[in-house]
Design a protein around this motif. Structure first.
Motif, PDB file in Angstrom:
ATOM      1  N   ALA A  20      47.632 103.067  -4.768  1.00 19.39           N
ATOM      2  CA  ALA A  20      48.471 104.250  -4.922  1.00 19.39           C
ATOM      3  C   ALA A  20      49.437 104.118  -6.092  1.00 19.39           C
ATOM      4  N   ALA A  21      49.141 103.257  -7.052  1.00 20.50           N
ATOM      5  CA  ALA A  21      50.056 103.026  -8.167  1.00 20.50           C
ATOM      6  C   ALA A  21      50.164 104.260  -9.058  1.00 20.50           C
ATOM      7  N   LYS A  22      51.387 104.577  -9.415  1.00 21.26           N
ATOM      8  CA  LYS A  22      51.686 105.682 -10.318  1.00 21.26           C
ATOM      9  C   LYS A  22      52.504 105.135 -11.475  1.00 21.26           C
ATOM     10  N   SER A  23      52.539 105.871 -12.562  1.00 21.88           N
ATOM     11  CA  SER A  23      53.407 105.533 -13.691  1.00 21.88           C
ATOM     12  C   SER A  23      54.055 106.810 -14.198  1.00 21.88           C
ATOM     13  N   ASP A  24      55.341 106.729 -14.464  1.00 21.33           N
ATOM     14  CA  ASP A  24      56.075 107.872 -15.000  1.00 21.33           C
ATOM     15  C   ASP A  24      57.111 107.394 -15.998  1.00 21.33           C
ATOM     16  N   GLN A  25      57.438 108.285 -16.927  1.00 23.12           N
ATOM     17  CA  GLN A  25      58.565 108.070 -17.832  1.00 23.12           C
ATOM     18  C   GLN A  25      59.430 109.323 -17.759  1.00 23.12           C
ATOM     19  N   VAL A  26      60.700 109.130 -17.455  1.00 17.08           N
ATOM     20  CA  VAL A  26      61.631 110.243 -17.309  1.00 17.08           C
ATOM     21  C   VAL A  26      62.852 109.941 -18.161  1.00 17.08           C
ATOM     22  N   SER A  27      63.360 110.963 -18.844  1.00 20.47           N
ATOM     23  CA  SER A  27      64.586 110.769 -19.615  1.00 20.47           C
ATOM     24  C   SER A  27      65.595 111.847 -19.256  1.00 20.47           C
ATOM     25  N   LEU A  28      66.858 111.489 -19.430  1.00 24.22           N
ATOM     26  CA  LEU A  28      67.930 112.452 -19.216  1.00 24.22           C
ATOM     27  C   LEU A  28      69.076 112.098 -20.145  1.00 24.22           C
ATOM     28  N   THR A  29      69.866 113.107 -20.497  1.00 25.60           N
ATOM     29  CA  THR A  29      71.017 112.911 -21.366  1.00 25.60           C
ATOM     30  C   THR A  29      72.276 113.255 -20.593  1.00 25.60           C
ATOM     31  N   LEU A  30      73.224 112.317 -20.616  1.00 26.47           N
ATOM     32  CA  LEU A  30      74.496 112.494 -19.924  1.00 26.47           C
ATOM     33  C   LEU A  30      75.601 112.809 -20.922  1.00 26.47           C
ATOM     34  N   LYS A  31      76.351 113.847 -20.643  1.00 27.37           N
ATOM     35  CA  LYS A  31      77.536 114.171 -21.441  1.00 27.37           C
ATOM     36  C   LYS A  31      78.658 113.211 -21.037  1.00 27.37           C
ATOM     37  N   PRO A  32      79.716 113.114 -21.813  1.00 30.50           N
ATOM     38  CA  PRO A  32      80.832 112.247 -21.437  1.00 30.50           C
ATOM     39  C   PRO A  32      81.356 112.583 -20.034  1.00 30.50           C
ATOM     40  N   GLY A  33      81.491 111.567 -19.190  1.00 32.46           N
ATOM     41  CA  GLY A  33      81.987 111.743 -17.830  1.00 32.46           C
ATOM     42  C   GLY A  33      80.940 112.199 -16.829  1.00 32.46           C
ATOM     43  N   GLU A  34      79.761 112.588 -17.285  1.00 26.97           N
ATOM     44  CA  GLU A  34      78.737 113.116 -16.390  1.00 26.97           C
ATOM     45  C   GLU A  34      77.978 111.997 -15.683  1.00 26.97           C
ATOM     46  N   GLY A  35      77.572 112.266 -14.445  1.00 25.49           N
ATOM     47  CA  GLY A  35      76.754 111.342 -13.673  1.00 25.49           C
ATOM     48  C   GLY A  35      75.543 112.072 -13.113  1.00 25.49           C
ATOM     49  N   ARG A  36      74.384 111.410 -13.123  1.00 29.62           N
ATOM     50  CA  ARG A  36      73.156 112.000 -12.574  1.00 29.62           C
ATOM     51  C   ARG A  36      72.288 110.882 -12.025  1.00 29.62           C
ATOM     52  N   GLU A  37      71.276 111.301 -11.239  1.00 33.60           N
ATOM     53  CA  GLU A  37      70.390 110.301 -10.670  1.00 33.60           C
ATOM     54  C   GLU A  37      68.934 110.726 -10.730  1.00 33.60           C
ATOM     55  N   ILE A  38      68.075 109.724 -10.635  1.00 40.96           N
ATOM     56  CA  ILE A  38      66.633 109.921 -10.523  1.00 40.96           C
ATOM     57  C   ILE A  38      66.204 109.102  -9.316  1.00 40.96           C
ATOM     58  N   LYS A  39      65.429 109.740  -8.433  1.00 49.72           N
ATOM     59  CA  LYS A  39      64.995 109.073  -7.212  1.00 49.72           C
ATOM     60  C   LYS A  39      63.476 109.083  -7.120  1.00 49.72           C
ATOM     61  N   LEU A  40      62.949 108.069  -6.470  1.00 47.67           N
ATOM     62  CA  LEU A  40      61.529 107.984  -6.151  1.00 47.67           C
ATOM     63  C   LEU A  40      61.409 108.102  -4.645  1.00 47.67           C
ATOM     64  N   GLU A  41      60.481 108.928  -4.185  1.00 45.96           N
ATOM     65  CA  GLU A  41      60.217 109.015  -2.758  1.00 45.96           C
ATOM     66  C   GLU A  41      59.257 107.881  -2.420  1.00 45.96           C
ATOM     67  N   MET A  42      59.700 106.961  -1.535  1.00 46.38           N
ATOM     68  CA  MET A  42      58.928 105.751  -1.248  1.00 46.38           C
ATOM     69  C   MET A  42      58.863 105.491   0.252  1.00 46.38           C
ATOM     70  N   LEU A  43      57.811 104.806   0.650  1.00 47.74           N
ATOM     71  CA  LEU A  43      57.656 104.368   2.033  1.00 47.74           C
ATOM     72  C   LEU A  43      58.072 102.907   2.141  1.00 47.74           C
ATOM     73  N   LYS A  44      58.503 102.501   3.331  1.00 48.43           N
ATOM     74  CA  LYS A  44      58.965 101.136   3.572  1.00 48.43           C
ATOM     75  C   LYS A  44      57.918 100.123   3.091  1.00 48.43           C
ATOM     76  N   GLY A  45      58.379  99.136   2.333  1.00 46.83           N
ATOM     77  CA  GLY A  45      57.501  98.087   1.827  1.00 46.83           C
ATOM     78  C   GLY A  45      56.861  98.394   0.487  1.00 46.83           C
ATOM     79  N   SER A  46      56.965  99.637   0.016  1.00 45.73           N
ATOM     80  CA  SER A  46      56.405 100.009  -1.288  1.00 45.73           C
ATOM     81  C   SER A  46      57.171  99.291  -2.392  1.00 45.73           C
ATOM     82  N   VAL A  47      56.457  98.944  -3.460  1.00 41.03           N
ATOM     83  CA  VAL A  47      57.070  98.216  -4.566  1.00 41.03           C
ATOM     84  C   VAL A  47      56.886  98.999  -5.866  1.00 41.03           C
ATOM     85  N   VAL A  48      57.962  99.076  -6.649  1.00 41.81           N
ATOM     86  CA  VAL A  48      57.929  99.749  -7.937  1.00 41.81           C
ATOM     87  C   VAL A  48      58.532  98.827  -8.993  1.00 41.81           C
ATOM     88  N   ALA A  49      57.804  98.659 -10.093  1.00 38.35           N
ATOM     89  CA  ALA A  49      58.353  97.970 -11.257  1.00 38.35           C
ATOM     90  C   ALA A  49      59.048  99.027 -12.104  1.00 38.35           C
TER      91      ALA A  49
END
Length: 175
Positions: A70-99
């Motif tokens: 079930a291996a996937k590969s993605d590249q995601v980019s985002l730009t943060l303005k001064p003071g801004e905070g954001r997140e990127i999440k992966l939906e994962m099942l227990k024991g799943s491993v991501v590099a």
């Protein structure tokens, strides 16, 4: 039956529906091949007796195959303005491993963390944190079913672009 809706949210219901459709198509192809045989009356009498066995075999054998690679590969980019905070999440099942590996064009604060499905506000597990760094890489192993990922905050006076590369066993990316 999916009383909580979790199966549909994780994509398991859709995977099951696709597998059932594929099994039905395979049976239809097999039936068409048997109908093309010289004795169509005998073939159509045999088909109903043989149809249930392949459906059960396909339904039991199919789920094991996609779960392993079930291996996937993605590249995601985002730009943060001064003071801004954001997140990127992966939906994962227990024991799943991501590099993963991420890099930033300027220093950022980060928190790598995870939350169970339907977690209460502020209920999360932190894997690692860093202040004023430009990147990180490693492996993330999900300790539970849920979303796991990175939160970044730009404390500089200019824009900062972050590029995240992921490879592994996850269901999808949420930005």
């Amino acid at each position: 039956v999916d009383p909580t809706g979790l199966g549909r949210a994780m994509g398991l219901t859709q995977m099951g529906e696709i597998k059932i459709t594929l099994a039905q198509e395979a049976l239809a192809d097999e039936a068409a091949a048997k109908n093309a045989a010289p004795a169509p009356a005998a073939a159509s009498a045999i088909i109903p007796a043989t149809v249930p066995a392949p459906v059960q075999q396909v339904a039991v054998a199919q789920p094991a195959k996609p779960a392993a690679p079930a291996a996937k590969s993605d590249q995601v980019s985002l730009t943060l303005k001064p003071g801004e905070g954001r997140e990127i999440k992966l939906e994962m099942l227990k024991g799943s491993v991501v590099a993963y590996e991420w890099s930033a064009s300027g220093p950022v604060n980060h928190d790598t963390h995870g939350e169970t499905y339907n977690a209460a506000q502020g209920d999360f597990h932190s894997y690692s944190k860093g202040r004023q760094i430009k990147g990180d890489k490693g492996e993330l192993t999900a300790l539970f079913d849920g979303t796991h990922g990175w939160f970044w905050r730009n404390r500089t006076t200019g824009n900062v672009t972050i590029v995240l590369n992921t490879t592994g066993d996850y269901l999808n990316v949420k930005k």
